[in-house]
Design a protein around this motif. Structure first.
Motif, PDB file in Angstrom:
ATOM      1  N   SER A   2      10.440  18.520 -10.153  1.00 26.62           N
ATOM      2  CA  SER A   2       9.891  19.874 -10.282  1.00 26.62           C
ATOM      3  C   SER A   2       9.202  20.344  -9.003  1.00 26.62           C
ATOM      4  O   SER A   2       8.151  20.989  -9.045  1.00 26.62           O
ATOM      5  CB  SER A   2       8.901  19.937 -11.457  1.00 26.62           C
ATOM      6  N   GLY A   3       9.764  19.962  -7.882  1.00 28.99           N
ATOM      7  CA  GLY A   3       9.245  20.449  -6.604  1.00 28.99           C
ATOM      8  C   GLY A   3       8.133  19.633  -5.996  1.00 28.99           C
ATOM      9  O   GLY A   3       7.610  19.981  -4.943  1.00 28.99           O
ATOM     10  N   THR A   4       7.758  18.534  -6.640  1.00 29.04           N
ATOM     11  CA  THR A   4       6.741  17.657  -6.053  1.00 29.04           C
ATOM     12  C   THR A   4       7.386  16.329  -5.679  1.00 29.04           C
ATOM     13  O   THR A   4       7.928  15.625  -6.529  1.00 29.04           O
ATOM     14  CB  THR A   4       5.575  17.404  -7.023  1.00 29.04           C
ATOM     15  N   TYR A   5       7.326  16.042  -4.391  1.00 29.36           N
ATOM     16  CA  TYR A   5       7.890  14.786  -3.880  1.00 29.36           C
ATOM     17  C   TYR A   5       6.856  13.668  -4.002  1.00 29.36           C
ATOM     18  O   TYR A   5       5.665  13.881  -3.755  1.00 29.36           O
ATOM     19  CB  TYR A   5       8.280  14.970  -2.406  1.00 29.36           C
ATOM     20  N   SER A   6       7.323  12.470  -4.383  1.00 31.31           N
ATOM     21  CA  SER A   6       6.427  11.305  -4.458  1.00 31.31           C
ATOM     22  C   SER A   6       7.055  10.130  -3.720  1.00 31.31           C
ATOM     23  O   SER A   6       8.236   9.844  -3.910  1.00 31.31           O
ATOM     24  CB  SER A   6       6.202  10.876  -5.912  1.00 31.31           C
ATOM     25  N   LEU A   7       6.254   9.470  -2.922  1.00 28.04           N
ATOM     26  CA  LEU A   7       6.688   8.241  -2.263  1.00 28.04           C
ATOM     27  C   LEU A   7       5.932   7.095  -2.937  1.00 28.04           C
ATOM     28  O   LEU A   7       4.717   6.974  -2.788  1.00 28.04           O
ATOM     29  CB  LEU A   7       6.357   8.281  -0.768  1.00 28.04           C
ATOM     30  N   VAL A   8       6.669   6.279  -3.674  1.00 23.43           N
ATOM     31  CA  VAL A   8       6.050   5.198  -4.441  1.00 23.43           C
ATOM     32  C   VAL A   8       6.412   3.862  -3.797  1.00 23.43           C
ATOM     33  O   VAL A   8       7.585   3.596  -3.515  1.00 23.43           O
ATOM     34  CB  VAL A   8       6.507   5.229  -5.921  1.00 23.43           C
ATOM     35  N   LEU A   9       5.406   3.040  -3.588  1.00 22.56           N
ATOM     36  CA  LEU A   9       5.599   1.740  -2.933  1.00 22.56           C
ATOM     37  C   LEU A   9       5.156   0.603  -3.847  1.00 22.56           C
ATOM     38  O   LEU A   9       4.292   0.784  -4.709  1.00 22.56           O
ATOM     39  CB  LEU A   9       4.772   1.676  -1.645  1.00 22.56           C
ATOM     40  N   GLN A  10       5.743  -0.567  -3.611  1.00 17.90           N
ATOM     41  CA  GLN A  10       5.285  -1.767  -4.310  1.00 17.90           C
ATOM     42  C   GLN A  10       3.927  -2.182  -3.763  1.00 17.90           C
ATOM     43  O   GLN A  10       3.650  -1.990  -2.572  1.00 17.90           O
ATOM     44  CB  GLN A  10       6.254  -2.927  -4.039  1.00 17.90           C
ATOM     45  N   ASP A  11       3.103  -2.762  -4.595  1.00 23.40           N
ATOM     46  CA  ASP A  11       1.870  -3.359  -4.081  1.00 23.40           C
ATOM     47  C   ASP A  11       2.243  -4.452  -3.077  1.00 23.40           C
ATOM     48  O   ASP A  11       3.251  -5.149  -3.262  1.00 23.40           O
ATOM     49  CB  ASP A  11       1.056  -3.977  -5.219  1.00 23.40           C
ATOM     50  N   LEU A  12       1.442  -4.590  -2.056  1.00 23.81           N
ATOM     51  CA  LEU A  12       1.731  -5.595  -1.019  1.00 23.81           C
ATOM     52  C   LEU A  12       0.655  -6.672  -1.008  1.00 23.81           C
ATOM     53  O   LEU A  12      -0.536  -6.353  -0.978  1.00 23.81           O
ATOM     54  CB  LEU A  12       1.785  -4.918   0.360  1.00 23.81           C
ATOM     55  N   VAL A  13       1.097  -7.929  -1.011  1.00 24.37           N
ATOM     56  CA  VAL A  13       0.165  -9.048  -0.862  1.00 24.37           C
ATOM     57  C   VAL A  13       0.272  -9.571   0.561  1.00 24.37           C
ATOM     58  O   VAL A  13       1.348  -9.997   0.999  1.00 24.37           O
ATOM     59  CB  VAL A  13       0.477 -10.184  -1.856  1.00 24.37           C
ATOM     60  N   LEU A  14      -0.840  -9.507   1.281  1.00 23.65           N
ATOM     61  CA  LEU A  14      -0.909 -10.124   2.606  1.00 23.65           C
ATOM     62  C   LEU A  14      -1.570 -11.479   2.408  1.00 23.65           C
ATOM     63  O   LEU A  14      -2.699 -11.551   1.924  1.00 23.65           O
ATOM     64  CB  LEU A  14      -1.757  -9.269   3.553  1.00 23.65           C
ATOM     65  N   SER A  15      -0.869 -12.556   2.748  1.00 20.63           N
ATOM     66  CA  SER A  15      -1.472 -13.870   2.526  1.00 20.63           C
ATOM     67  C   SER A  15      -1.616 -14.623   3.835  1.00 20.63           C
ATOM     68  O   SER A  15      -0.818 -14.458   4.766  1.00 20.63           O
ATOM     69  CB  SER A  15      -0.671 -14.673   1.496  1.00 20.63           C
ATOM     70  N   ALA A  16      -2.660 -15.425   3.893  1.00 25.42           N
ATOM     71  CA  ALA A  16      -3.010 -16.127   5.132  1.00 25.42           C
ATOM     72  C   ALA A  16      -2.597 -17.591   5.055  1.00 25.42           C
ATOM     73  O   ALA A  16      -2.883 -18.275   4.077  1.00 25.42           O
ATOM     74  CB  ALA A  16      -4.517 -16.029   5.365  1.00 25.42           C
ATOM     75  N   SER A  17      -1.900 -18.059   6.090  1.00 31.44           N
ATOM     76  CA  SER A  17      -1.539 -19.478   6.171  1.00 31.44           C
ATOM     77  C   SER A  17      -2.451 -20.197   7.166  1.00 31.44           C
ATOM     78  O   SER A  17      -2.177 -21.305   7.602  1.00 31.44           O
ATOM     79  CB  SER A  17      -0.070 -19.624   6.585  1.00 31.44           C
ATOM     80  N   GLY A  18      -3.534 -19.557   7.509  1.00 31.81           N
ATOM     81  CA  GLY A  18      -4.543 -20.063   8.442  1.00 31.81           C
ATOM     82  C   GLY A  18      -5.528 -18.921   8.631  1.00 31.81           C
ATOM     83  O   GLY A  18      -5.384 -17.874   7.995  1.00 31.81           O
ATOM     84  N   ALA A  19      -6.487 -19.100   9.478  1.00 32.92           N
ATOM     85  CA  ALA A  19      -7.472 -18.032   9.687  1.00 32.92           C
ATOM     86  C   ALA A  19      -6.808 -16.803  10.307  1.00 32.92           C
ATOM     87  O   ALA A  19      -5.994 -16.921  11.218  1.00 32.92           O
ATOM     88  CB  ALA A  19      -8.590 -18.533  10.582  1.00 32.92           C
ATOM     89  N   VAL A  20      -7.162 -15.648   9.781  1.00 30.90           N
ATOM     90  CA  VAL A  20      -6.630 -14.373  10.293  1.00 30.90           C
ATOM     91  C   VAL A  20      -7.801 -13.570  10.864  1.00 30.90           C
ATOM     92  O   VAL A  20      -8.914 -13.616  10.333  1.00 30.90           O
ATOM     93  CB  VAL A  20      -5.927 -13.580   9.161  1.00 30.90           C
ATOM     94  N   ALA A  21      -7.506 -12.836  11.916  1.00 25.02           N
ATOM     95  CA  ALA A  21      -8.552 -12.038  12.570  1.00 25.02           C
ATOM     96  C   ALA A  21      -9.171 -11.021  11.599  1.00 25.02           C
ATOM     97  O   ALA A  21      -8.506 -10.536  10.686  1.00 25.02           O
ATOM     98  CB  ALA A  21      -7.957 -11.306  13.775  1.00 25.02           C
ATOM     99  N   THR A  22     -10.428 -10.719  11.824  1.00 24.46           N
ATOM    100  CA  THR A  22     -11.174  -9.782  10.964  1.00 24.46           C
ATOM    101  C   THR A  22     -10.628  -8.355  11.095  1.00 24.46           C
ATOM    102  O   THR A  22     -10.280  -7.912  12.187  1.00 24.46           O
ATOM    103  CB  THR A  22     -12.659  -9.802  11.394  1.00 24.46           C
ATOM    104  N   PHE A  23     -10.534  -7.691   9.966  1.00 29.58           N
ATOM    105  CA  PHE A  23     -10.083  -6.295   9.989  1.00 29.58           C
ATOM    106  C   PHE A  23     -10.778  -5.493   8.903  1.00 29.58           C
ATOM    107  O   PHE A  23     -11.266  -6.040   7.914  1.00 29.58           O
ATOM    108  CB  PHE A  23      -8.555  -6.203   9.812  1.00 29.58           C
ATOM    109  N   GLU A  24     -10.786  -4.184   9.094  1.00 34.15           N
ATOM    110  CA  GLU A  24     -11.372  -3.282   8.097  1.00 34.15           C
ATOM    111  C   GLU A  24     -10.439  -2.111   7.776  1.00 34.15           C
ATOM    112  O   GLU A  24     -10.435  -1.611   6.658  1.00 34.15           O
ATOM    113  CB  GLU A  24     -12.716  -2.743   8.615  1.00 34.15           C
ATOM    114  N   PHE A  25      -9.641  -1.699   8.766  1.00 30.19           N
ATOM    115  CA  PHE A  25      -8.831  -0.485   8.591  1.00 30.19           C
ATOM    116  C   PHE A  25      -7.357  -0.848   8.416  1.00 30.19           C
ATOM    117  O   PHE A  25      -6.825  -1.696   9.143  1.00 30.19           O
ATOM    118  CB  PHE A  25      -9.037   0.463   9.778  1.00 30.19           C
ATOM    119  N   ILE A  26      -6.744  -0.203   7.438  1.00 25.02           N
ATOM    120  CA  ILE A  26      -5.358  -0.490   7.076  1.00 25.02           C
ATOM    121  C   ILE A  26      -4.533   0.773   7.288  1.00 25.02           C
ATOM    122  O   ILE A  26      -4.774   1.800   6.633  1.00 25.02           O
ATOM    123  CB  ILE A  26      -5.283  -0.946   5.600  1.00 25.02           C
ATOM    124  N   TYR A  27      -3.599   0.713   8.224  1.00 26.95           N
ATOM    125  CA  TYR A  27      -2.743   1.864   8.513  1.00 26.95           C
ATOM    126  C   TYR A  27      -1.358   1.654   7.906  1.00 26.95           C
ATOM    127  O   TYR A  27      -0.863   0.528   7.841  1.00 26.95           O
ATOM    128  CB  TYR A  27      -2.558   2.033  10.032  1.00 26.95           C
TER     129      TYR A  27
END
Lengths: 97, 145
Positions: B75-100
């Motif tokens: 009905s004229g409204t576009y939606s972009l639907v994504l799967q939830d994403l799991v980011l998993s660590a196999s060792g220490a990962v650098a600190t972050f706050e912002f997700i682009y």
């Protein structure tokens, strides 16, 4: 055990994404050529569009498998004490009516 | 809930054919630098490319590629639907706050940005075996009408 299981699922996911990369690259090459090639003959354009549609269908098949794997991974980590989560709000782009 | 921050340039990129959101690979980038603290604020006019984001090192982090659920309109409204994403660590990962979220698959521009989220303070440091789920509960990444 849990870490290894997640790593195995993530590796399977990365493999599927590797399968997608060349398909996406070719689909994008065709898309850009069609976008920029205003002088392409109708028959050639149709051939390119058909090839792109075929590639998109193949991409869809791989995406189905990826979606299933994503659901498995999300389900596996849910509720774990060391599983962080960010709930992402939906963006809205709205024009005046 | 983390608010979706719009990248100003995205609407122009979309209008001018840089994005095919049905087939392009969308990917997550992580940063520990606030957009306003970047030398060129990526949310500002003319700066909406990943090159303007100070990314962390992704060593020990799983794939950041997103999986499309659907790209469609009703009905004229576009939606972009994504799967939830799991980011998993196999060792220490650098600190972050912002997700682009950016488009890693377009040949028209180099890594145009779509939007970002702020995880909030304190920033996140994933240790081995830990994970971050990005839950697109909205239910879409965005709608366009």
């Amino acid at each position: 055990m849990r870490t290894e299981k997640i790593a195995a699922m993530q590796a399977a996911r990365a493999d599927l994404q590797k399968d997608l990369a060349p398909l996406r690259k070719r689909a994008e090459e065709i898309r850009v050529a069609l976008l920029r090639g205003k002088d392409i003959e109708a028959a050639e354009r149709k051939k390119a569009q058909d090839e792109r549609a075929s590639i998109k269908s193949k991409i869809g098949e791989v995406m189905d498998r990826l979606r299933n794997l994503d659901r498995l991974i999300v389900g596996f980590v849910r509720g774990e004490p060391n599983a962080y989560k960010i709930v992402a709000e939906m963006g809205i782009f709205k024009g005046d009516k | 809930m983390a608010s979706f921050v719009k990248i100003a340039d995205f609407v122009e990129h979309l209008a001018e054919g840089a994005h095919d959101l049905d087939t392009h690979q969308l990917t997550v980038a992580l940063s520990n630098t606030a957009p306003g603290a970047e030398s060129s604020d990526p949310t500002g006019d003319g700066n909406g490319l990943l090159a303007n984001v100070t990314e962390i090192s992704y060593t020990n982090l799983s794939s950041r590629d997103l999986t499309l659920t659907s790209s469609s309109q009703s009905s004229g409204t576009y939606s972009l639907v994504l799967q939830d994403l799991v980011l998993s660590a196999s060792g220490a990962v650098a600190t972050f706050e912002f997700i682009y979220i950016y488009n890693d698959g377009t040949a028209v521009l180099t890594d145009p940005l779509i939007g970002n989220y702020d995880y909030g303070s304190p920033a996140l440091t994933l240790a081995n075996g830990e994970s971050l789920t990005i839950d697109f509960t909205g239910p879409a990444l965005f709608t366009l009408a």
